[in-house]
Enzyme design. Structure first.
Site, short mmCIF file in Angstrom:
data_model
loop_
_atom_site.label_atom_id
_atom_site.label_comp_id
_atom_site.label_asym_id
_atom_site.label_seq_id
_atom_site.Cartn_x
_atom_site.Cartn_y
_atom_site.Cartn_z
N LYS A 26 -59.18 -28.59 17.81
CA LYS A 26 -58.71 -29.32 18.99
C LYS A 26 -57.28 -29.84 18.79
O LYS A 26 -56.41 -29.65 19.64
CB LYS A 26 -59.65 -30.50 19.31
CG LYS A 26 -61.10 -30.10 19.52
CD LYS A 26 -61.99 -31.30 19.84
CE LYS A 26 -62.04 -32.35 18.74
NZ LYS A 26 -62.71 -31.90 17.47
N ARG A 140 -58.23 -29.76 5.37
CA ARG A 140 -57.22 -30.21 6.33
C ARG A 140 -56.24 -31.21 5.72
O ARG A 140 -56.61 -32.11 5.01
CB ARG A 140 -57.93 -30.85 7.53
CG ARG A 140 -56.99 -31.63 8.46
CD ARG A 140 -57.59 -31.89 9.81
NE ARG A 140 -58.80 -32.66 9.79
CZ ARG A 140 -59.57 -32.86 10.87
NH1 ARG A 140 -59.24 -32.31 12.03
NH2 ARG A 140 -60.66 -33.58 10.78
N ARG A 173 -53.98 -36.76 3.70
CA ARG A 173 -55.34 -36.33 4.05
C ARG A 173 -56.10 -37.53 4.58
O ARG A 173 -55.89 -38.65 4.13
CB ARG A 173 -56.05 -35.78 2.80
CG ARG A 173 -55.51 -34.44 2.37
CD ARG A 173 -56.17 -33.91 1.11
NE ARG A 173 -55.37 -32.81 0.58
CZ ARG A 173 -55.61 -31.52 0.81
NH1 ARG A 173 -56.67 -31.16 1.51
NH2 ARG A 173 -54.80 -30.59 0.33
N ARG A 185 -70.63 -36.52 10.96
CA ARG A 185 -69.82 -36.29 12.17
C ARG A 185 -70.37 -35.14 13.00
O ARG A 185 -70.35 -35.18 14.24
CB ARG A 185 -68.37 -36.09 11.77
CG ARG A 185 -67.73 -37.42 11.31
CD ARG A 185 -66.54 -37.23 10.41
NE ARG A 185 -65.45 -36.51 11.04
CZ ARG A 185 -64.44 -35.96 10.36
NH1 ARG A 185 -64.38 -36.06 9.04
NH2 ARG A 185 -63.50 -35.34 11.02
P1 ADP Z 1 -60.11 -30.84 15.19
O1 ADP Z 1 -58.94 -31.58 15.82
O2 ADP Z 1 -60.95 -30.12 16.20
O3 ADP Z 1 -60.93 -31.70 14.30
P2 ADP Z 1 -58.01 -29.40 13.68
O4 ADP Z 1 -57.15 -28.85 14.73
O5 ADP Z 1 -57.52 -30.58 12.93
O6 ADP Z 1 -59.49 -29.70 14.27
O7 ADP Z 1 -58.35 -28.22 12.65
C1 ADP Z 1 -59.12 -28.47 11.47
C2 ADP Z 1 -58.51 -27.70 10.30
O8 ADP Z 1 -58.71 -26.30 10.49
C3 ADP Z 1 -56.99 -27.90 10.16
O9 ADP Z 1 -56.69 -27.92 8.78
C4 ADP Z 1 -56.39 -26.67 10.84
O10 ADP Z 1 -55.15 -26.29 10.23
C5 ADP Z 1 -57.46 -25.60 10.63
N1 ADP Z 1 -57.63 -24.70 11.79
C6 ADP Z 1 -57.48 -24.99 13.11
N2 ADP Z 1 -57.76 -23.92 13.87
C7 ADP Z 1 -58.12 -22.92 13.03
C8 ADP Z 1 -58.52 -21.56 13.21
N3 ADP Z 1 -58.63 -21.01 14.44
N4 ADP Z 1 -58.80 -20.83 12.11
C9 ADP Z 1 -58.72 -21.38 10.87
N5 ADP Z 1 -58.34 -22.65 10.63
C10 ADP Z 1 -58.05 -23.42 11.69
P1 ADP Z 2 -62.45 -34.94 14.43
O1 ADP Z 2 -61.88 -34.15 15.56
O2 ADP Z 2 -62.18 -34.32 13.11
O3 ADP Z 2 -63.89 -35.31 14.62
P2 ADP Z 2 -61.12 -37.40 15.33
O4 ADP Z 2 -59.78 -37.72 14.80
O5 ADP Z 2 -61.24 -36.96 16.74
O6 ADP Z 2 -61.74 -36.36 14.33
O7 ADP Z 2 -62.07 -38.67 15.16
C1 ADP Z 2 -62.20 -39.35 13.93
C2 ADP Z 2 -63.23 -40.46 14.08
O8 ADP Z 2 -62.77 -41.43 15.04
C3 ADP Z 2 -64.60 -40.03 14.58
O9 ADP Z 2 -65.44 -39.57 13.53
C4 ADP Z 2 -65.10 -41.32 15.23
O10 ADP Z 2 -65.55 -42.23 14.26
C5 ADP Z 2 -63.84 -41.90 15.84
N1 ADP Z 2 -63.61 -41.45 17.24
C6 ADP Z 2 -62.57 -40.68 17.69
N2 ADP Z 2 -62.67 -40.48 19.01
C7 ADP Z 2 -63.79 -41.15 19.42
C8 ADP Z 2 -64.44 -41.31 20.67
N3 ADP Z 2 -63.94 -40.74 21.80
N4 ADP Z 2 -65.59 -42.06 20.70
C9 ADP Z 2 -66.08 -42.62 19.59
N5 ADP Z 2 -65.53 -42.51 18.37
C10 ADP Z 2 -64.39 -41.77 18.28
#
Ligand code: ADP
Ligand code: ADP
Ligand code: ZN
Length: 231
Positions: A26, A140, A173, A185
């Site tokens: 995302k 990541r 990180r 999560r």
């Molecule tokens: P989210 O915001 O949904 O938690 P991220 O965009 O941070 O996910 O992506 C999680 C990790 O995977 C990051 O280290 C990113 O560089 C990597 N990543 C994102 N999209 C892809 C993909 N299509 N294939 C492989 N790795 C990806």
């Molecule tokens: P990822 O895409 O890897 O799950 P985020 O950065 O979106 O990570 O979220 C990190 C943490 O922040 C979540 O595990 C949760 O604890 C909190 N969080 C983020 N967005 C929300 C939301 N919309 N509602 C509740 N908790 C949230």
């Protein structure tokens, strides 16, 4: 307005939702859409981490929940989201990344948008295999200076140790990006967030993309959807 390489295909304010479990991509895709379309990425995770770092009341309440991989209360998240949506840079359109995450948040978003005469352009579900998400999240890291996202195996900077976007050499990180917390999560995602896929399907705004492909291929697919729903 932001975005150096912005094109001008948007004719109305876009409200895009990216749905998917942790690691779905995302944030990566939201940043690319920002650049392409001049939209603003609105990540409640980033906003909450900023609140934790600033030591605000909301941040103090959120910290332990985030460390455990749970969901922060709707009340706190909605307050933070509303404040951010009120800022003028969101006028052209927003990409909601990690929000809404519960049915209560989805309903509150509908009400907030209705007040502002806005509607959801598309809720895009990024379909991925849970089993692959542990590796995505565990590898990541981000640039400490500009926030560009990287991965130990899947997205390395062109020059090792040097950010492609800003040339920065410090990276960080997240404390919650470890194998144990990812399990919690993912459980929270399936219990509270996955039901939103049906919620948006019923409203006729659901789109799906295959989130297991290459980053650029997914970006092209998302770009086409954004072009369509904002034309
Ligand atoms: P989210 O915001 O949904 O938690 P991220 O965009 O941070 O996910 O992506 C999680 C990790 O995977 C990051 O280290 C990113 O560089 C990597 N990543 C994102 N999209 C892809 C993909 N299509 N294939 C492989 N790795 C990806
Ligand atoms: P990822 O895409 O890897 O799950 P985020 O950065 O979106 O990570 O979220 C990190 C943490 O922040 C979540 O595990 C949760 O604890 C909190 N969080 C983020 N967005 C929300 C939301 N919309 N509602 C509740 N908790 C949230
Ligand atoms: Zn950088």
């Amino acid at each position: 307005m932001t975005g150096a390489a912005m094109n001008d295909t948007l004719t109305k304010a876009a409200v895009l939702i990216l749905l998917g479990p942790p690691g779905a991509g995302k944030g990566t895709q939201a940043r690319m859409l920002e650049e392409t379309f001049g939209l603003v990425q609105l990540s409640t995770g980033d906003l909450l981490r900023a609140a934790v770092a600033a030591g605000t009341e909301a941040g103090l309440a959120a910290k332990s929940v985030m460390e455990a991989g749970g969901l922060v209360s709707d009340e706190i998240v909605l307050a933070i989201l509303k404040d951010r949506m009120a800022e003028p840079d969101t006028a052209r359109g927003v990409i909601l990344d990690g929000f809404p995450r519960t049915p209560g948040q989805a309903e509150a978003l509908d009400a907030l948008l209705a007040e502002q005469g806005l509607a959801i352009s598309a809720a895009i579900s990024m379909e991925v295999d849970d089993a692959a998400m542990v590796a995505r999240v565990s590898g990541r890291y981000t640039c400490a200076q500009c926030g560009e996202g990287y991965h130990d195996s899947f997205k390395q900077p062109a020059v090792a140790g040097c950010c492609d976007k800003c040339g920065g050499t410090a990276f960080k990180r997240r404390a919650d990006d470890n194998a144990e917390t990812v399990g919690a999560r993912l459980t929270a995602y399936h219990a509270s967030t996955a039901p939103l896929i049906a919620y948006y399907e019923t409203r006729g705004v659901l789109r799906t993309v295959d989130g297991m492909g290459a980053i650029d291929a997914i970006a092209a697919e998302l770009g086409a959807i954004v072009g369509q729903v904002t034309a």
